[in-house]
Design an enzyme around this catalytic site. Structure first.
Site, PDB file in Angstrom:
ATOM      1  CB  SER A  65       2.569 -53.087 -38.057  1.00 37.65           C
ATOM      2  OG  SER A  65       2.462 -53.860 -36.873  1.00 37.65           O
ATOM      3  CE  LYS A  66      -2.407 -47.209 -40.203  1.00 40.85           C
ATOM      4  NZ  LYS A  66      -3.535 -47.040 -41.062  1.00 40.85           N
ATOM      5  NE  ARG A  67      -1.890 -56.529 -37.931  1.00 40.60           N
ATOM      6  CZ  ARG A  67      -1.065 -57.496 -37.545  1.00 40.60           C
ATOM      7  NH1 ARG A  67      -1.333 -58.202 -36.468  1.00 40.60           N
ATOM      8  NH2 ARG A  67       0.014 -57.769 -38.247  1.00 40.60           N
ATOM      9  CE  LYS A  68       2.114 -57.946 -34.102  1.00 40.18           C
ATOM     10  NZ  LYS A  68       2.969 -58.773 -34.911  1.00 40.18           N
ATOM     11  CG  ASN A  69       4.476 -50.191 -31.218  1.00 37.83           C
ATOM     12  OD1 ASN A  69       4.378 -49.763 -30.072  1.00 37.83           O
ATOM     13  ND2 ASN A  69       5.272 -51.188 -31.545  1.00 37.83           N
TER      14      ASN A  69
END
Ligand code: GLU
Length: 480
Positions: free
Chosen positions: A253-257
């Site tokens: 996910s964008k939040r983590k990668n």
């Protein structure tokens, strides 16, 4: 039906081009190439509100950047087009009609208000939300008349009793109890199909033999199996790849990668390094080596070498791999890559850029690191804090003496090459009993504005006599 292998990726053109699209494309393309088959790009743009032409163009561009060329697709054509679902609406309506005629689907006139009240009730009763089949009991003639009169409605798949099973090439036999499957909407009230109908109709009409996609579609597959059965079509093989995962093993996910392929390109990852990295997320070579090309992967490819539990997506690993690929390029090749990826490199004199490359090739892990490592080659005058010219264990007078003496001695150099300049620098220190480390630090800051840089005398060799001497003299001036 032809026995030629035909595979596809079917991305939806919403948002940035996703790293997961490249990952699935890589595996499909390897298999197709190995089998001498065809690799197809189909654009699944049935979500009219979220699909955009920019996003579609970004998919084309990023696949091309990665070298994941496809044999058929919206922008390259092919015998099974159109390859954009928004241009195939009529086909989906025709196929929905076939299912209605066979009683495998039915029209549903329930209003959005009724459906949301139903979901509310089910939630309160702690039941899974699902359609209660009210409209299944409508006589077919009446439903047909209401539809003909223009009454808004959807078409739903009628899930039969029993169970539905399929064989996954990686996961074996998977069985679903049909009572757990909702009567899926196939055609929406705007006449557009949902993913399920369009996907199955297209895979059949495009003669797709193997559906290789991400694990998240496993639970959709029984609906697809039921559709194949209702149409009386032969099913493709199903292969559900392990997801790309964040460190906590959730779906990437964008939040983590970073998930946008545009980001990887802008950061200066090499396509071949990114592909190698994505390959490692699902595949291992017979000898377990970690660095390999897509051609080598294609040659060794087998679904037996794909594991269902991939490792987590680790950017540090990708960076390492990218450094390996950068170091393996010839100087000319790295200069060419830099010139396409970096504005400053693109604007540089080619011979000058080519001379700089060996100084950074061992040091950068991404093409974007070219800028911070080489700024001083392109900046005049340099800006830095003159205090840096005086190393911790030296005095201002000493630093000044070093700069003056070096400028004078180097001005006499008959040979402006790194070994010759270094010999002059060392002789200077020996003759005056200066600590080489301190003296060279002063010179380094004067010439590069940095306390850590590529080798000092190699930098001077590339900068040339005039600029190097001018920098030494200017530094002396700053200290005076
Ligand atoms: N449109 C789906 C996606 O965005 C396709 C999934 C599939 O390959 O069936 O990934």
């Amino acid at each position: 039906m032809a026995s030629e292998v035909r595979v596809r990726i079917a991305p939806s053109p919403t948002g940035d081009p996703h790293v997961g699209t490249a990952y699935i494309a890589l595996f499909n393309r390897c298999f197709a190439r190995q089998q001498g088959g065809k690799f197809v790009l189909r654009i699944e743009d049935t979500d009219r509100a979220r699909s955009t032409p920019e996003s579609e163009r970004a998919i084309f561009a990023s696949l091309r950047w990665l070298g994941l060329d496809y044999d058929e697709g919206p922008d390259v054509g092919g015998p099974f087009g159109p390859y954009r679902q928004s241009e195939r609406s009529e086909l989906y309506r025709q196929h929905a009609d076939i299912l209605l005629e066979r009683g495998a689907a039915y029209r549903c006139f329930c209003t959005p208000e009724r459906l949301s009240a139903l979901r509310e009730q089910q939630r309160a009763a702690k039941l899974d939300p699902r359609y209660d089949r009210l409209c299944l009991s409508l006589p077919r003639g009446e439903a047909g008349r209401r539809a003909a009169a223009g009454e808004p409605h959807v078409v739903r798949l009628r899930i039969p009793d029993g169970e539905t099973a399929y064989d996954d090439r990686l996961r074996g036999h998977i069985t679903f109890q049909n009572f757990t499957i909702d009567d899926q909407v196939l055609l929406k009230s705007d006449g557009f199909p949902t993913y399920h109908l369009a996907n199955v109709v297209d895979d059949h009409l495009m003669q797709i033999t193997h559906v290789c996609r991400a694990e998240e579609w496993i639970t959709s597959t029984p609906k697809h199996v039921l559709l194949y059965q209702a149409f009386g079509w032969q099913m493709p093989a199903f292969i559900h790849m392990p997801l790309l995962r964040n460190a906590d093993r959730s779906k990437i996910s964008k939040r983590k990668n970073p998930t946008s392929l545009d980001w990887y390109r802008a950061e200066g990852y090499l396509p071949e390094a990114l592909l190698n990295f994505l390959a490692l997320m699902g595949f291992s070579m017979p000898d377990e080596r970690e660095v390999f090309t897509i051609e080598e992967m294609t040659e060794a490819f087998s679904w037996d070498r794909v594991k269902t539990s991939g490792p987590v997506f680790d950017l540090a690993k990708l960076e390492w791999l990218n450094g390996v690929y950068i170091r393996s390029l010839s100087g000319d090749a790295l200069a060419a890559r830099l010139a396409t990826a970096n504005a400053r490199a693109a604007a540089a004199d080619p011979a000058y850029l080519r001379a700089i490359v060996p100084l950074i090739q061992e040091r950068i892990k991404k093409l974007s690191e070219f800028d911070p490592w080489t700024e001083f080659f392109f900046t005049e005058p340099l800006s830095y804090d003159p205090a840096l010219l005086v190393p911790k264990k030296a005095t201002q007078e000493e630093a000044l003496a070093v700069l003056d003496a070096a400028a004078a001695a180097l001005a006499e150099a008959s040979d402006w090459t790194a070994p010759a300049l270094e010999a002059i620098g060392k002789a200077l220190c020996e003759g005056r009993n200066w600590k080489v480390g301190n003296a060279f630090m002063t010179l380094r800051v004067a010439v590069t504005s940095r306390t850590a840089s590529p080798p000092l005398f190699e930098c001077m060799a590339v900068l040339g006599r005039e600029r190097s001497l001018a920098r030494l003299r200017r530094a002396a001036g700053l200290l005076r």
